[in-house]
Design a protein around this motif. Structure first.
Motif, short mmCIF file in Angstrom:
data_model
loop_
_atom_site.label_atom_id
_atom_site.label_comp_id
_atom_site.label_asym_id
_atom_site.label_seq_id
_atom_site.Cartn_x
_atom_site.Cartn_y
_atom_site.Cartn_z
N PRO A 10 0.65 -1.16 -0.06
CA PRO A 10 0.21 0.24 0.20
C PRO A 10 1.06 0.55 0.36
N SER A 11 1.98 0.96 0.77
CA SER A 11 2.80 2.07 0.18
C SER A 11 4.20 2.19 0.63
N ALA A 12 5.56 3.73 0.21
CA ALA A 12 6.75 2.29 0.72
C ALA A 12 7.30 2.45 1.31
N SER A 13 6.12 3.60 2.60
CA SER A 13 7.17 3.46 3.83
C SER A 13 6.43 1.29 4.39
N TYR A 14 5.40 0.69 3.62
CA TYR A 14 5.11 -0.84 4.13
C TYR A 14 6.10 -1.51 2.94
N GLN A 37 17.17 12.27 3.99
CA GLN A 37 16.01 11.34 3.59
C GLN A 37 14.98 11.57 3.41
N PHE A 38 13.71 11.02 2.83
CA PHE A 38 12.57 10.78 3.24
C PHE A 38 12.48 9.93 4.87
N PRO A 39 10.70 10.40 4.91
CA PRO A 39 10.86 10.27 6.45
C PRO A 39 10.49 8.33 6.45
N SER A 40 9.76 8.08 5.00
CA SER A 40 9.40 6.73 5.31
C SER A 40 11.05 5.90 5.27
N ASN A 41 11.60 6.09 4.33
CA ASN A 41 12.83 5.31 4.36
C ASN A 41 13.93 6.19 5.38
N GLN A 88 17.61 12.30 -4.36
CA GLN A 88 17.45 12.52 -2.76
C GLN A 88 16.69 13.93 -3.27
N TRP A 89 15.43 13.32 -2.21
CA TRP A 89 14.05 13.80 -2.71
C TRP A 89 13.90 16.19 -2.12
N THR A 90 15.13 16.75 -1.26
CA THR A 90 15.18 17.44 -1.23
C THR A 90 16.05 18.03 -1.79
N LEU A 113 16.37 0.11 -1.29
CA LEU A 113 15.89 1.45 -2.40
C LEU A 113 14.03 1.88 -1.93
N ASP A 114 14.81 3.04 -1.84
CA ASP A 114 12.88 3.93 -2.21
C ASP A 114 12.68 4.77 -3.32
N LEU A 115 12.33 4.33 -4.49
CA LEU A 115 12.36 4.35 -6.23
C LEU A 115 10.97 5.66 -6.14
N SER A 116 10.55 5.92 -5.39
CA SER A 116 9.23 6.53 -5.26
C SER A 116 9.20 8.24 -6.32
N GLN A 117 10.44 8.65 -5.60
CA GLN A 117 10.81 9.93 -6.42
C GLN A 117 11.48 10.01 -7.81
N SER A 118 11.22 8.29 -8.43
CA SER A 118 12.41 8.34 -9.48
C SER A 118 12.07 7.43 -11.10
N ALA A 136 8.32 1.14 -4.51
CA ALA A 136 8.21 2.00 -4.81
C ALA A 136 6.71 2.94 -5.02
N ALA A 137 6.04 3.63 -4.22
CA ALA A 137 4.58 4.27 -4.25
C ALA A 137 4.08 4.71 -5.62
N SER A 138 2.93 4.11 -6.06
CA SER A 138 2.29 4.53 -6.87
C SER A 138 2.29 5.60 -7.89
N TYR A 139 1.59 6.75 -6.67
CA TYR A 139 1.08 7.67 -7.19
C TYR A 139 2.27 8.81 -7.24
N LYS A 140 3.61 8.52 -7.98
CA LYS A 140 4.01 10.03 -8.37
C LYS A 140 4.27 9.39 -9.25
N TRP A 141 6.08 9.58 -10.02
CA TRP A 141 6.10 9.45 -11.34
C TRP A 141 5.62 8.00 -11.69
C1 PLP Z 1 11.05 9.75 -1.75
C2 PLP Z 1 9.40 9.36 -0.73
N1 PLP Z 1 9.38 8.29 -0.82
C3 PLP Z 1 7.75 7.86 -0.46
C4 PLP Z 1 7.03 8.25 -0.42
C5 PLP Z 1 5.76 8.27 -0.20
O1 PLP Z 1 6.07 7.45 0.91
P1 PLP Z 1 4.81 6.61 1.82
O2 PLP Z 1 4.20 5.74 0.68
O3 PLP Z 1 5.43 5.93 3.01
O4 PLP Z 1 3.37 7.17 2.30
C6 PLP Z 1 7.50 9.90 -0.76
C7 PLP Z 1 6.22 10.95 -0.28
O5 PLP Z 1 6.60 12.12 -1.10
C8 PLP Z 1 8.76 10.41 -1.01
O6 PLP Z 1 9.01 11.92 -1.89
#
Ligand code: PLP
Length: 313
Positions: A10-14, A37-41, A88-90, A113-118, A136-141
């Motif tokens: 359901p999410s990157a954090s999962y 780094q993004f909090p989920s990772n 790196q997301w910032t 790897l958290d590939l959510s932003q790529s 990777a969360a699907s709701y971004k790229w």
């Molecule tokens: C780098 C990165 N990872 C993960 C997520 C989403 O994380 P999660 O699916 O845990 O809500 C985001 C959302 O902004 C993100 O920028």
């Protein structure tokens, strides 16, 4: 790589929590993450570090914006797990995961790897990088819906423990009449890590359609198209006092504009009034265009930033 290596989550954090549950860490070892780094990772590794006594080793923001070199410098034999992104997301800084993957294998370090932003906007090959886990969360790229993500699990870890014990990840799940003949066996490959209610018939068709659209557009072309626009924007914004990591140290689709003075929180709202949509993250303005954005739209952003720099946007 076949679909056997993919779990629906359901999410990157999962996905990261699944990796954290399964990867061994011994006392005296450490877990590598990036600064900001993004909090989920980050949080799952902080917890794992507290539980195991293995310190978090945080790669500091590199002065020259070279995150790859900074990670390679920090990868020492004590690192049990390197938990990283591709971008790196910032900062928009891009990590060369092929080189980092090779370095990890040499040291016996697990790569998560958290590939959510790529993923979907920057070419990525599991075969070349060979991560242990990648999510990777699907709701971004991936342009998919919220609450769907994809988790790659390397063959070595496919016998591991899922976060939840649900019926649909079991070997007998396709035969509804035998569901109560409880079994110890899971379905093949990474499917044991699937979330409960993975067959979400409201969301999955949208996720699949979005991925087909990406295949039609081609990820390399998305990357090139977005790259041409962010390059143009980076050059124009430089004249207004904004800086960004230079290419190829930044990802083509991801421009993070910084300036010396703090960026007022109300800037996104001011821009939105001009129908320009960006995000402020930390001390940077994030500009992440896609194939549907035009040079004219980019120029509207620059015109706005120019007025903003002159304090009248
Ligand atoms: C780098 C990165 N990872 C993960 C997520 C989403 O994380 P999660 O699916 O845990 O809500 C985001 C959302 O902004 C993100 O920028």
């Amino acid at each position: 790589m076949g679909t056997d290596c993919i779990a629906i989550v359901p999410s990157a954090s999962y996905g990261i929590a699944t990796a954290a549950r399964n990867l061994p860490v011994k006392k005296g070892q450490s877990i590598l993450v990036l600064e900001e780094q993004f909090p989920s990772n980050y949080y799952p590794w902080k917890r794992r570090a507290e539980e195991t006594g293995a310190p978090l080793k945080i790669v500091a923001w590199p002065a020259e914006n070279d995150w790859t070199a900074a990670v390679l410098d920090s990868l020492t034999s004590d690192v049990a797990i390197a938990a990283l992104p591709n971008v790196q997301w910032t900062s928009g800084g891009r990590l060369d995961l092929v080189r980092i993957g090779a370095a990890c294998r040499k040291l016996g370090t697990a790569l998560v790897l958290d590939l959510s932003q790529s993923l979907g906007a920057l070419p990525f090959s599991v075969g070349e990088v060979r991560p242990d886990f990648a999510v990777a969360a699907s709701y971004k790229w991936l342009l998919g819906p919220y609450s769907v993500g994809l988790l790659y699990v390397g063959p070595k870890w496919q016998g591991g423990l899922p976060l939840e014990e649900n019926w649909i990840q079991r070997a007998n799940a396709r035969d509804f009449s035998s569901l109560i003949l409880y079994t110890e066996d899971y379905d093949a490959g990474a499917r044991r890590f699937d979330m409960g209610e993975r067959a979400n018939f409201a969301l999955l068709p949208a996720a699949v359609r979005a991925m087909k659209q990406l295949q039609e557009w081609r990820v390399a072309e998305i990357s090139d198209t977005a790259g041409a626009l962010t390059r143009h924007l980076a050059e124009a914004a430089a004249d207004l006092g904004f800086s960004a990591p230079p290419e190829p140290l930044r990802a083509p689709h991801y421009l993070s504009l910084r300036r010396q003075a703090p960026i007022p929180k109300e800037l996104p709202e001011m821009l939105a009034r001009e129908k320009v949509f960006v995000s402020v993250r930390g001390s940077s303005i994030r500009v992440t265009p896609h194939v549907y954005n035009t040079v004219d739209e980019g120029d509207r952003l620059i015109a706005c930033l120019r007025r903003f720099a002159a304090r009248s946007c």
